[in-house]
Design a protein around this motif. Structure first.
Motif, PDB file in Angstrom:
ATOM      1  N   VAL A  23       0.835  -1.205   0.000  1.00  8.99           N
ATOM      2  CA  VAL A  23       0.000   0.000   0.000  1.00  8.99           C
ATOM      3  C   VAL A  23       0.870   1.255   0.000  1.00  8.99           C
ATOM      4  O   VAL A  23       0.654   2.184  -0.797  1.00  8.99           O
ATOM      5  N   ILE A  24       1.865   1.281   0.873  1.00  8.97           N
ATOM      6  CA  ILE A  24       2.735   2.460   0.956  1.00  8.97           C
ATOM      7  C   ILE A  24       3.693   2.503  -0.221  1.00  8.97           C
ATOM      8  O   ILE A  24       3.997   3.582  -0.748  1.00  8.97           O
ATOM      9  N   GLN A  25       4.154   1.357  -0.687  1.00 10.27           N
ATOM     10  CA  GLN A  25       5.012   1.344  -1.873  1.00 10.27           C
ATOM     11  C   GLN A  25       4.286   1.929  -3.081  1.00 10.27           C
ATOM     12  O   GLN A  25       4.867   2.701  -3.855  1.00 10.27           O
ATOM     13  N   ALA A  26       3.012   1.594  -3.236  1.00 11.67           N
ATOM     14  CA  ALA A  26       2.228   2.138  -4.353  1.00 11.67           C
ATOM     15  C   ALA A  26       2.082   3.647  -4.224  1.00 11.67           C
ATOM     16  O   ALA A  26       2.137   4.383  -5.225  1.00 11.67           O
ATOM     17  N   ALA A  27       1.911   4.126  -2.999  1.00 13.70           N
ATOM     18  CA  ALA A  27       1.812   5.568  -2.781  1.00 13.70           C
ATOM     19  C   ALA A  27       3.134   6.255  -3.116  1.00 13.70           C
ATOM     20  O   ALA A  27       3.141   7.355  -3.693  1.00 13.70           O
ATOM     21  N   ASP A  28       4.245   5.618  -2.753  1.00 13.82           N
ATOM     22  CA  ASP A  28       5.555   6.169  -3.118  1.00 13.82           C
ATOM     23  C   ASP A  28       5.681   6.315  -4.627  1.00 13.82           C
ATOM     24  O   ASP A  28       6.173   7.338  -5.138  1.00 13.82           O
ATOM     25  N   LEU A  29       5.234   5.307  -5.360  1.00 13.09           N
ATOM     26  CA  LEU A  29       5.323   5.354  -6.829  1.00 13.09           C
ATOM     27  C   LEU A  29       4.460   6.477  -7.394  1.00 13.09           C
ATOM     28  O   LEU A  29       4.859   7.160  -8.343  1.00 13.09           O
ATOM     29  N   ARG A  30       3.283   6.666  -6.814  1.00 14.47           N
ATOM     30  CA  ARG A  30       2.430   7.771  -7.279  1.00 14.47           C
ATOM     31  C   ARG A  30       3.111   9.116  -7.021  1.00 14.47           C
ATOM     32  O   ARG A  30       3.047  10.033  -7.857  1.00 14.47           O
ATOM     33  N   GLY A  63       1.356  -2.863   6.707  1.00 12.65           N
ATOM     34  CA  GLY A  63       0.150  -3.333   6.030  1.00 12.65           C
ATOM     35  C   GLY A  63      -0.896  -3.694   7.061  1.00 12.65           C
ATOM     36  O   GLY A  63      -0.582  -4.045   8.200  1.00 12.65           O
ATOM     37  N   GLN A  64      -2.162  -3.570   6.678  1.00 14.87           N
ATOM     38  CA  GLN A  64      -3.241  -3.835   7.623  1.00 14.87           C
ATOM     39  C   GLN A  64      -3.239  -5.302   8.044  1.00 14.87           C
ATOM     40  O   GLN A  64      -3.068  -6.200   7.232  1.00 14.87           O
ATOM     41  N   ARG A  65      -3.436  -5.525   9.344  1.00 13.45           N
ATOM     42  CA  ARG A  65      -3.404  -6.870   9.907  1.00 13.45           C
ATOM     43  C   ARG A  65      -4.641  -7.114  10.765  1.00 13.45           C
ATOM     44  O   ARG A  65      -5.227  -6.193  11.322  1.00 13.45           O
ATOM     45  N   ASP A  66      -4.965  -8.389  10.899  1.00 12.63           N
ATOM     46  CA  ASP A  66      -6.040  -8.776  11.809  1.00 12.63           C
ATOM     47  C   ASP A  66      -5.501  -9.402  13.089  1.00 12.63           C
ATOM     48  O   ASP A  66      -6.251  -9.619  14.043  1.00 12.63           O
ATOM     49  N   SER A  67      -4.219  -9.740  13.134  1.00 12.76           N
ATOM     50  CA  SER A  67      -3.620 -10.302  14.332  1.00 12.76           C
ATOM     51  C   SER A  67      -2.228  -9.712  14.519  1.00 12.76           C
ATOM     52  O   SER A  67      -1.581  -9.286  13.552  1.00 12.76           O
ATOM     53  N   PHE A  68      -1.767  -9.706  15.769  1.00 17.60           N
ATOM     54  CA  PHE A  68      -0.507  -9.076  16.116  1.00 17.60           C
ATOM     55  C   PHE A  68       0.280 -10.006  17.032  1.00 17.60           C
ATOM     56  O   PHE A  68      -0.243 -11.000  17.539  1.00 17.60           O
ATOM     57  N   ASP A  69       1.543  -9.673  17.222  1.00 13.61           N
ATOM     58  CA  ASP A  69       2.379 -10.488  18.080  1.00 13.61           C
ATOM     59  C   ASP A  69       1.746 -10.601  19.470  1.00 13.61           C
ATOM     60  O   ASP A  69       1.360  -9.607  20.077  1.00 13.61           O
ATOM     61  N   GLU A  70       1.665 -11.819  19.975  1.00 10.64           N
ATOM     62  CA  GLU A  70       1.003 -12.066  21.253  1.00 10.64           C
ATOM     63  C   GLU A  70       1.795 -11.528  22.436  1.00 10.64           C
ATOM     64  O   GLU A  70       1.263 -11.423  23.540  1.00 10.64           O
ATOM     65  N   LYS A  71       3.054 -11.207  22.232  1.00 10.84           N
ATOM     66  CA  LYS A  71       3.908 -10.785  23.335  1.00 10.84           C
ATOM     67  C   LYS A  71       4.151  -9.274  23.349  1.00 10.84           C
ATOM     68  O   LYS A  71       5.127  -8.800  23.925  1.00 10.84           O
ATOM     69  N   LEU A  72       3.250  -8.520  22.709  1.00 10.68           N
ATOM     70  CA  LEU A  72       3.438  -7.068  22.671  1.00 10.68           C
ATOM     71  C   LEU A  72       3.445  -6.457  24.065  1.00 10.68           C
ATOM     72  O   LEU A  72       4.235  -5.556  24.358  1.00 10.68           O
ATOM     73  N   THR A  73       2.571  -6.929  24.931  1.00 11.26           N
ATOM     74  CA  THR A  73       2.536  -6.403  26.293  1.00 11.26           C
ATOM     75  C   THR A  73       3.869  -6.640  26.987  1.00 11.26           C
ATOM     76  O   THR A  73       4.410  -5.741  27.650  1.00 11.26           O
ATOM     77  N   ILE A  79      -1.007   4.853  12.842  1.00 10.32           N
ATOM     78  CA  ILE A  79      -1.884   4.309  11.802  1.00 10.32           C
ATOM     79  C   ILE A  79      -1.330   4.732  10.450  1.00 10.32           C
ATOM     80  O   ILE A  79      -1.302   5.923  10.130  1.00 10.32           O
ATOM     81  N   GLY A  80      -0.890   3.763   9.635  1.00 10.06           N
ATOM     82  CA  GLY A  80      -0.258   4.089   8.366  1.00 10.06           C
ATOM     83  C   GLY A  80      -1.025   3.646   7.146  1.00 10.06           C
ATOM     84  O   GLY A  80      -1.665   4.453   6.467  1.00 10.06           O
ATOM     85  N   SER A  81      -0.989   2.357   6.853  1.00 10.70           N
ATOM     86  CA  SER A  81      -1.557   1.860   5.598  1.00 10.70           C
ATOM     87  C   SER A  81      -3.040   2.193   5.454  1.00 10.70           C
ATOM     88  O   SER A  81      -3.518   2.456   4.347  1.00 10.70           O
ATOM     89  N   ALA A  82      -3.784   2.177   6.556  1.00 12.49           N
ATOM     90  CA  ALA A  82      -5.209   2.500   6.482  1.00 12.49           C
ATOM     91  C   ALA A  82      -5.428   3.936   6.015  1.00 12.49           C
ATOM     92  O   ALA A  82      -6.336   4.216   5.211  1.00 12.49           O
ATOM     93  N   ILE A  83      -4.592   4.857   6.491  1.00 15.18           N
ATOM     94  CA  ILE A  83      -4.667   6.254   6.051  1.00 15.18           C
ATOM     95  C   ILE A  83      -4.312   6.359   4.573  1.00 15.18           C
ATOM     96  O   ILE A  83      -5.005   7.017   3.779  1.00 15.18           O
ATOM     97  N   VAL A  84      -3.227   5.699   4.186  1.00 21.21           N
ATOM     98  CA  VAL A  84      -2.763   5.757   2.792  1.00 21.21           C
ATOM     99  C   VAL A  84      -3.801   5.138   1.864  1.00 21.21           C
ATOM    100  O   VAL A  84      -3.995   5.602   0.731  1.00 21.21           O
ATOM    101  N   ASP A  85      -4.492   4.104   2.331  1.00 18.89           N
ATOM    102  CA  ASP A  85      -5.568   3.491   1.551  1.00 18.89           C
ATOM    103  C   ASP A  85      -6.702   4.470   1.281  1.00 18.89           C
ATOM    104  O   ASP A  85      -7.255   4.510   0.177  1.00 18.89           O
ATOM    105  N   ILE A  86      -7.057   5.240   2.288  1.00 20.31           N
ATOM    106  CA  ILE A  86      -8.117   6.241   2.117  1.00 20.31           C
ATOM    107  C   ILE A  86      -7.706   7.274   1.080  1.00 20.31           C
ATOM    108  O   ILE A  86      -8.499   7.667   0.209  1.00 20.31           O
ATOM    109  N   VAL A  87      -6.466   7.706   1.143  1.00 17.87           N
ATOM    110  CA  VAL A  87      -5.963   8.680   0.162  1.00 17.87           C
ATOM    111  C   VAL A  87      -5.983   8.079  -1.242  1.00 17.87           C
ATOM    112  O   VAL A  87      -6.384   8.741  -2.208  1.00 17.87           O
TER     113      VAL A  87
END
Length: 262
Positions: free
Chosen positions: A58-65, A177-187, A225-233
């Motif tokens: 998503v961000i790579q495509a924005a860089d190209l634009r 990139g947008q994810r539905d799961s994250f590292d379980e040991k973040l805490t 929040i990165g890719s979600a913002i770039v997706d909206i743009v």
């Protein structure tokens, strides 16, 4: 150093990311202002790079634009100058080291100070390689914001102790990139970081829903929040500012509902 640390004092920080010059100069300015006016605490501006090793499609495509618009660091500094006419929100650049090196460490940091750029996130600059740039960042009161990942291991202590501004905690292995799961040991990771520093932590990579942002803000001091913002743009182009404003409001509310660390 800068005032970035103070941003985190009174609430969980919402840190959206936009790619400079995507889709164009004026819309980038309007996007940053829309985010600033609708709940963002810091805005991270990505300087497009030809080999963004930490960034997903998503961000790579924005860089190209942006490259199609002939984006340059000089042009991006001009964007920030326009942004500064409308908002004083703290801004950090996400860039890669060769861009800063080519511009000149002293000149780049001096320009950042002049435009009230508070910090630099440089994914391809390991802690051990910061010695060339750090004197110039210190000279101009620019924070070098480190990234700490789930695999930083024994390096966490020295990275955290040297940090200023805030610490960018990478939520998962791999690229953005947008994810539905994250590292379980973040805490556990954030707890480990907090053993060595009082510098705030903000979690990024993959967060895109209000529920995810709220959860991350119970672990750390803010959410990036990165890719979600770039997706909206990418979807709305010149009409993006209105949509970013609405999205920012939902994220602000979610973060305001996350008041305690677990």
């Amino acid at each position: 150093m800068s005032n970035l640390k103070s941003v985190f004092k009174n609430r969980k920080a919402f840190i959206p990311f936009v790619v400079a010059d995507d889709p164009d100069f004026d819309t980038t300015v309007a996007n940053v202002v829309a985010l600033a006016n609708n709940g963002a605490d810091i805005v991270e501006i990505g300087i497009p790079f030809s080999d963004p090793v930490a960034d997903g499609p998503v961000i790579q495509a924005a860089d190209l634009r942006a490259f199609e618009n002939d984006v340059t660091p000089t042009k991006i500094f001009a964007m920030v100058a326009e942004i500064r006419k409308q908002t004083a929100i703290p801004i950090v650049f996400l860039t890669y080291l060769n861009i800063v090196f080519k511009y000149g460490y002293d000149a780049f940091c001096q320009k950042c100070q002049a435009l009230q750029i508070d910090g630099l996130v440089i994914p391809d600059m390991p802690y051990e390689s910061r010695t060339d740039l750090a004197p110039f960042a210190d000279k101009y009161n620019i924070d070098l914001i480190p990234l700490i990942t789930p695999t930083s291991g024994h390096r966490i202590e020295k990275i955290a102790q040297a940090a200023t501004g805030f610490i960018y905690v990478v939520s998962s292995l791999g690229i953005t990139g947008q994810r539905d799961s994250f590292d379980e040991k973040l805490t556990d990771l954030v707890t480990e970081i907090n053993k060595y520093t009082t510098i705030p932590t903000a979690i990024g990579f993959g967060i895109h829903t209000p529920e995810q942002a709220q959860h991350m803000a119970t672990i750390a001091d803010g959410a990036i929040i990165g890719s979600a913002i770039v997706d909206i743009v990418a979807q709305y182009k010149q009409d993006a500012p209105t949509h970013l404003a609405a999205y920012a409001q939902t994220m602000r509310q979610a973060l305001d509902n996350a008041t305690e660390k677990v």
